[in-house]
Design a protein around this motif. Structure first.
Motif, PDB file in Angstrom:
ATOM      1  N   ARG A   5       0.852  -1.190   0.000  1.00 47.12           N
ATOM      2  CA  ARG A   5       0.000   0.000   0.000  1.00 47.12           C
ATOM      3  C   ARG A   5       0.887   1.240   0.000  1.00 47.12           C
ATOM      4  NH1 ARG A   5      -3.224   1.645   3.763  1.00 47.12           N
ATOM      5  NH2 ARG A   5      -4.918   2.269   2.396  1.00 47.12           N
ATOM      6  N   LYS A   6       0.460   2.252  -0.709  1.00 48.12           N
ATOM      7  CA  LYS A   6       1.213   3.505  -0.800  1.00 48.12           C
ATOM      8  C   LYS A   6       0.481   4.553   0.023  1.00 48.12           C
ATOM      9  CE  LYS A   6       2.667   4.415  -5.029  1.00 48.12           C
ATOM     10  NZ  LYS A   6       2.621   4.593  -6.510  1.00 48.12           N
ATOM     11  N   VAL A   7       1.133   4.969   1.105  1.00 52.06           N
ATOM     12  CA  VAL A   7       0.488   5.858   2.068  1.00 52.06           C
ATOM     13  C   VAL A   7       1.264   7.167   2.186  1.00 52.06           C
ATOM     14  CG1 VAL A   7      -0.266   6.124   4.469  1.00 52.06           C
ATOM     15  CG2 VAL A   7      -0.400   3.879   3.354  1.00 52.06           C
ATOM     16  N   THR A  88      10.178  12.984  13.349  1.00 56.95           N
ATOM     17  CA  THR A  88       9.712  12.241  12.186  1.00 56.95           C
ATOM     18  C   THR A  88      10.277  10.832  12.151  1.00 56.95           C
ATOM     19  OG1 THR A  88       9.458  14.285  10.903  1.00 56.95           O
ATOM     20  CG2 THR A  88       9.667  12.238   9.658  1.00 56.95           C
ATOM     21  N   VAL A  89      11.545  10.677  12.499  1.00 55.93           N
ATOM     22  CA  VAL A  89      12.170   9.355  12.419  1.00 55.93           C
ATOM     23  C   VAL A  89      11.470   8.351  13.340  1.00 55.93           C
ATOM     24  CG1 VAL A  89      13.946   9.811  14.199  1.00 55.93           C
ATOM     25  CG2 VAL A  89      14.373   8.115  12.395  1.00 55.93           C
ATOM     26  N   GLU A  90      11.048   8.791  14.517  1.00 53.65           N
ATOM     27  CA  GLU A  90      10.368   7.894  15.446  1.00 53.65           C
ATOM     28  C   GLU A  90       8.984   7.519  14.926  1.00 53.65           C
ATOM     29  OE1 GLU A  90      10.527  10.212  18.951  1.00 53.65           O
ATOM     30  OE2 GLU A  90      12.692   9.903  19.236  1.00 53.65           O
ATOM     31  N   THR A  91       8.307   8.481  14.323  1.00 50.67           N
ATOM     32  CA  THR A  91       6.999   8.210  13.721  1.00 50.67           C
ATOM     33  C   THR A  91       7.121   7.167  12.625  1.00 50.67           C
ATOM     34  OG1 THR A  91       6.213  10.451  14.206  1.00 50.67           O
ATOM     35  CG2 THR A  91       5.068   9.241  12.468  1.00 50.67           C
ATOM     36  N   LEU A  92       8.101   7.332  11.746  1.00 51.68           N
ATOM     37  CA  LEU A  92       8.278   6.390  10.646  1.00 51.68           C
ATOM     38  C   LEU A  92       8.692   5.010  11.143  1.00 51.68           C
ATOM     39  CD1 LEU A  92       9.992   8.704   8.006  1.00 51.68           C
ATOM     40  CD2 LEU A  92       7.747   7.607   7.794  1.00 51.68           C
ATOM     41  N   ARG A  93       9.520   4.961  12.169  1.00 51.33           N
ATOM     42  CA  ARG A  93       9.906   3.657  12.735  1.00 51.33           C
ATOM     43  C   ARG A  93       8.686   2.909  13.260  1.00 51.33           C
ATOM     44  NH1 ARG A  93      15.042   6.076  15.867  1.00 51.33           N
ATOM     45  NH2 ARG A  93      16.671   5.674  14.322  1.00 51.33           N
ATOM     46  N   ASP A  94       7.842   3.623  13.977  1.00 50.33           N
ATOM     47  CA  ASP A  94       6.650   2.992  14.542  1.00 50.33           C
ATOM     48  C   ASP A  94       5.709   2.523  13.430  1.00 50.33           C
ATOM     49  OD1 ASP A  94       7.610   3.455  17.055  1.00 50.33           O
ATOM     50  OD2 ASP A  94       6.312   5.165  17.486  1.00 50.33           O
ATOM     51  N   LEU A  95       5.505   3.376  12.440  1.00 47.49           N
ATOM     52  CA  LEU A  95       4.578   3.042  11.357  1.00 47.49           C
ATOM     53  C   LEU A  95       5.069   1.853  10.536  1.00 47.49           C
ATOM     54  CD1 LEU A  95       3.594   6.599  10.047  1.00 47.49           C
ATOM     55  CD2 LEU A  95       2.084   4.971  11.200  1.00 47.49           C
ATOM     56  N   THR A  96       6.349   1.860  10.170  1.00 49.52           N
ATOM     57  CA  THR A  96       6.868   0.781   9.319  1.00 49.52           C
ATOM     58  C   THR A  96       6.923  -0.541  10.080  1.00 49.52           C
ATOM     59  OG1 THR A  96       9.131   1.484   9.877  1.00 49.52           O
ATOM     60  CG2 THR A  96       8.212   2.301   7.821  1.00 49.52           C
ATOM     61  N   ASN A  99       3.189  -1.645  10.211  1.00 48.25           N
ATOM     62  CA  ASN A  99       2.546  -1.813   8.903  1.00 48.25           C
ATOM     63  C   ASN A  99       3.578  -2.166   7.830  1.00 48.25           C
ATOM     64  OD1 ASN A  99      -0.131  -0.765   9.879  1.00 48.25           O
ATOM     65  ND2 ASN A  99       1.085   1.087  10.146  1.00 48.25           N
ATOM     66  N   PRO A 100       4.144  -3.367   7.884  1.00 48.54           N
ATOM     67  CA  PRO A 100       5.168  -3.745   6.907  1.00 48.54           C
ATOM     68  C   PRO A 100       4.644  -3.837   5.477  1.00 48.54           C
ATOM     69  CG  PRO A 100       4.492  -5.646   8.210  1.00 48.54           C
ATOM     70  CD  PRO A 100       3.864  -4.454   8.855  1.00 48.54           C
ATOM     71  N   ASP A 101       3.317  -3.820   5.314  1.00 48.05           N
ATOM     72  CA  ASP A 101       2.731  -3.882   3.976  1.00 48.05           C
ATOM     73  C   ASP A 101       2.544  -2.503   3.347  1.00 48.05           C
ATOM     74  OD1 ASP A 101       0.770  -3.161   5.833  1.00 48.05           O
ATOM     75  OD2 ASP A 101      -0.854  -3.985   4.605  1.00 48.05           O
TER      76      ASP A 101
END
Length: 220
Positions: A5-7, A88-96, A99-101
């Protein structure tokens, strides 16, 4: 094979959200065939002191009102749910991690790209997200040079957003409310009504009156 998915992620204080933010999100959605765009208010950005007269609840409500009629815009409280300063880096770490998809596309203005090396763990941010950057026409040459520089240095993926330029700023909207000028056609009508009904931005006389251009993570 399962498709990622592209988010898209639109981060910012959204104080208040306006048509410039919404147009940028819609442009990114269309141009890069995104599945969804997350509108993600920041809780405690390290580069900006938020007005005391506007609560976190106010900013959340204004974002929700602004995006309610767009099925591919989604409110995200990702950064509001975290304690302390948000990066931002912490947000992206949590999201990825959760949500590995999903592949993430971080939407920002040109100013943010010029200051991206001042962010926490810049290399990690650029590894975890594709950067979609919007610029003004008068910046096109220098912006292209900055994109090339960052891409080469960090092996990053950065793309230019072909978005119409709306010269609207949250700072100017706040100033207009203080001075009694019209804010109609600068932001959705429901957001305008919310601002007046709740008396927002009337008591901000001590604010600097200008956007902060220093070391900052993305506010568009």
């Amino acid at each position: 094979m399962h498709r990622q998915r592209k988010v898209g992620i639109m981060g910012g204080t959204f104080n208040p959200i306006h048509f410039g933010h919404l147009l940028l999100g819609e442009t990114a959605y269309q141009q890069f065939a995104l599945d969804e765009v997350l509108f993600m208010p920041t809780k405690n950005p390290y580069y900006k002191k938020l007005s005391n007269s506007v609560t976190e609840e106010d900013r959340v409500k204004m974002v929700q009102l602004a995006i309610k009629d767009n099925s591919h815009f989604t409110f995200s409280g990702e950064e509001l749910d975290r304690e302390g300063t948000t990066y931002t880096v912490e947000t992206l770490r949590d999201l990825t991690k959760r949500n590995p998809d999903c592949d993430y596309y971080f939407i920002m203005g040109a100013d943010s790209l010029y200051h991206i090396e001042s962010w926490k763990d810049t290399a990690q941010v650029l590894k975890m997200a594709v950067i979609l950057v919007a610029g003004r026409g008068d910046l096109s040459s220098s912006l292209n040079s900055q994109i090339e520089y960052i891409e080469n240095k960090y092996d990053a993926s950065i793309h230019f957003l072909n978005s119409p330029s709306l010269q609207i700023s949250s700072n100017d909207i706040r100033r207009r409310v203080q001075t009694g000028e019209s804010i109609r056609y600068l932001l959705p009508r429901d957001v305008e009504d919310y601002i007046y009904e709740h008396g927002l931005y009337r008591e901000d006389k001590n604010e600097s009156g200008r956007d902060q251009k220093g070391l900052k993570e993305p506010v568009i």
